[in-house]
Design a protein around this motif. Sequence first.
Motif, short mmCIF file in Angstrom:
data_model
loop_
_atom_site.label_atom_id
_atom_site.label_comp_id
_atom_site.label_asym_id
_atom_site.label_seq_id
_atom_site.Cartn_x
_atom_site.Cartn_y
_atom_site.Cartn_z
N TRP A 150 -32.25 65.12 109.32
CA TRP A 150 -31.99 64.51 110.61
C TRP A 150 -30.97 63.39 110.50
O TRP A 150 -30.08 63.26 111.34
N ASN A 153 -27.37 64.81 109.74
CA ASN A 153 -26.92 65.51 110.94
C ASN A 153 -26.52 64.52 112.03
O ASN A 153 -25.43 64.61 112.61
N SER A 154 -27.39 63.55 112.32
CA SER A 154 -27.12 62.58 113.38
C SER A 154 -25.90 61.73 113.06
O SER A 154 -25.08 61.43 113.95
N GLY A 158 -22.65 61.96 115.30
CA GLY A 158 -22.34 60.73 116.01
C GLY A 158 -20.94 60.23 115.75
O GLY A 158 -20.24 59.77 116.66
N VAL A 174 -25.55 59.21 119.52
CA VAL A 174 -26.72 59.63 118.73
C VAL A 174 -27.67 60.49 119.53
O VAL A 174 -28.72 60.89 119.04
N GLY A 175 -27.31 60.82 120.77
CA GLY A 175 -28.14 61.69 121.57
C GLY A 175 -29.24 60.93 122.31
O GLY A 175 -29.57 59.80 121.97
N ASP A 179 -33.36 64.60 123.18
CA ASP A 179 -32.67 65.41 122.18
C ASP A 179 -33.23 65.16 120.78
O ASP A 179 -33.46 66.10 120.01
N ASN A 180 -33.43 63.90 120.45
CA ASN A 180 -33.93 63.58 119.13
C ASN A 180 -35.38 64.03 118.94
O ASN A 180 -35.77 64.47 117.86
N GLU A 183 -35.23 67.69 118.21
CA GLU A 183 -34.82 67.95 116.83
C GLU A 183 -35.97 67.69 115.86
O GLU A 183 -36.21 68.48 114.94
#
Length: 412
Positions: A150, A153-154, A158, A174-175, A179-180, A183
Amino acid sequence: MDTGAAVAVFLTGQGPVEARSWLVAAVLAACAFAHLHCSRWIERIRRDHSRLPHVDLCSIWIFAGALVLPPLPTVLLVVSIYLHRWWVVGRWDASRPPHRCVFTVAMMVLAALAANGVAHVSGLREHLLAGAPSGPGDLVGIVGAAAAQWGVNSLLVGIVIAITVRLRRIGEAVGSAADNLLEVGQLALGAFVALAVAWWPGFALPMVVAAVALHRTVLIHQLELAARTDNKTGLLNAEAWHLRARLELQRSRDQQTPATTGLFMIDVDHFKDINDRYGHQVGDEVLREIASTLSGAVRRGDSVGRFGGEEFAVLLPMVERAEALAIAERIRARVFGLGIDDGRGGSVTGLGVSIGVAIWPEVDEDTVEGVLAAADAALYEAKRLGRDQVQLAGAHRGVRWAPAARTTQPAD
C-alpha cells in the motif's frame, strides 16, 4: 520508474522456481482473468466516471501472489493481470493510451516486490508454503507486507498525480478515505486468498464470486456519488443540495425548540467578463478554485452546492446570525484573495462574490424555496449596492425580498 521495475525484475529472476509456485501463479492469474472478464463492463463505466486514477480491484490477486510466490512468478502474475486488463478495458479508452498501462504495470511490480520482500524476510512465505502458519508472528508479517504494498503504491501514484494533474487539494494525490479503505479491504481479501492457496490452489476459486460482487458494489457507490455531485466543481449538485436542505429544515422545525438554519446564495461578480477575457477553460478553473475556497471556509457539517453557472448555495445547520455573517464575510475575503493562473503567465485576481444570507426562522418562511428566495433577493441587493459584499435578508416577505421584485436582470 519503468527502469527501476526492469532492474527489479532482472534481479529477482535469478534461481530456480518450484513447479508448485508456477501452478499457484497460474491459478491466481486465471482467477484474476475470470474476475475482470465478468466485471469488464463495470470497470469501463467506473473509468468513465472517474476524473483521477481509481482503485482497480486487482490487488486481491496480486497481494495473494506476493505473499506465497517467489519474486519471478509474482512479477509475471502482475504483468499478465494488467495485460489482460488492458485488453478487456484499456484498449477501448482512447484517453488512456498504452503507456499508461506500462506505468501501472511498473508501479505494481515495485509494490508487489516490496510486499514480497517483507513476506520473505519475515518468514511468512515459507510458513505458508509449509502449511504451518505461526500465528501472531505471521499476522505481523501479513500486516507488514500489506503496508509495504500500500505504501509503495500510494507513494508512486501520488507523485505522478501531483506532477501531471492540477489538484484542488493536496489530499487528492493520495486518494479519498473511501479509496484507501477499499484498497486496504482488497489487501485483507488477498491475505485470505494466500492462506487458502497455501493449503490447495483451488481454494482461490470461490473468491472470484466475492470479487465480482465487490466490484458491483463499488460501481453502485460510485454512480450514487456521481448522481449527487457537480462534475465541474465536485460540490453537491442543485438537486442533492435541495434534498439535504429540505431534510435539515424539516429536522429543525420538528425540534421542540427549533434550531436556527442559515442559507447563503452566492454569485461570482463579473463572471462573464472573466470568460470573455481569459476563455472558458480559465473560467472553469476559477469556478473550481472558488468551490474549493467555499468548502474550506465553511464549518464541518455545512453543505455547499453549485446551482449552475456561477451560482453557489450553502446550508448552515444550527447557526446564529452573527456566526453566519462572519462565515459569509470570511468566504468573501478568501475569494478576493485568490490568484488563479490565467494560462498566459499572469493570474486572475481581485475576484468578488456577492452573498445573500437568510436565517430561518428569522425569515418568515416554512419551505426551503421560501428561505432561498429571501437569500436570493439579498444577493441581488448586494449586487445592486455595488457587488463584492454580504447582505442579510429581511424578516418578512413584504417589500424587499419577494422574487417578483426583480425588475431587471443585473449584469454579470
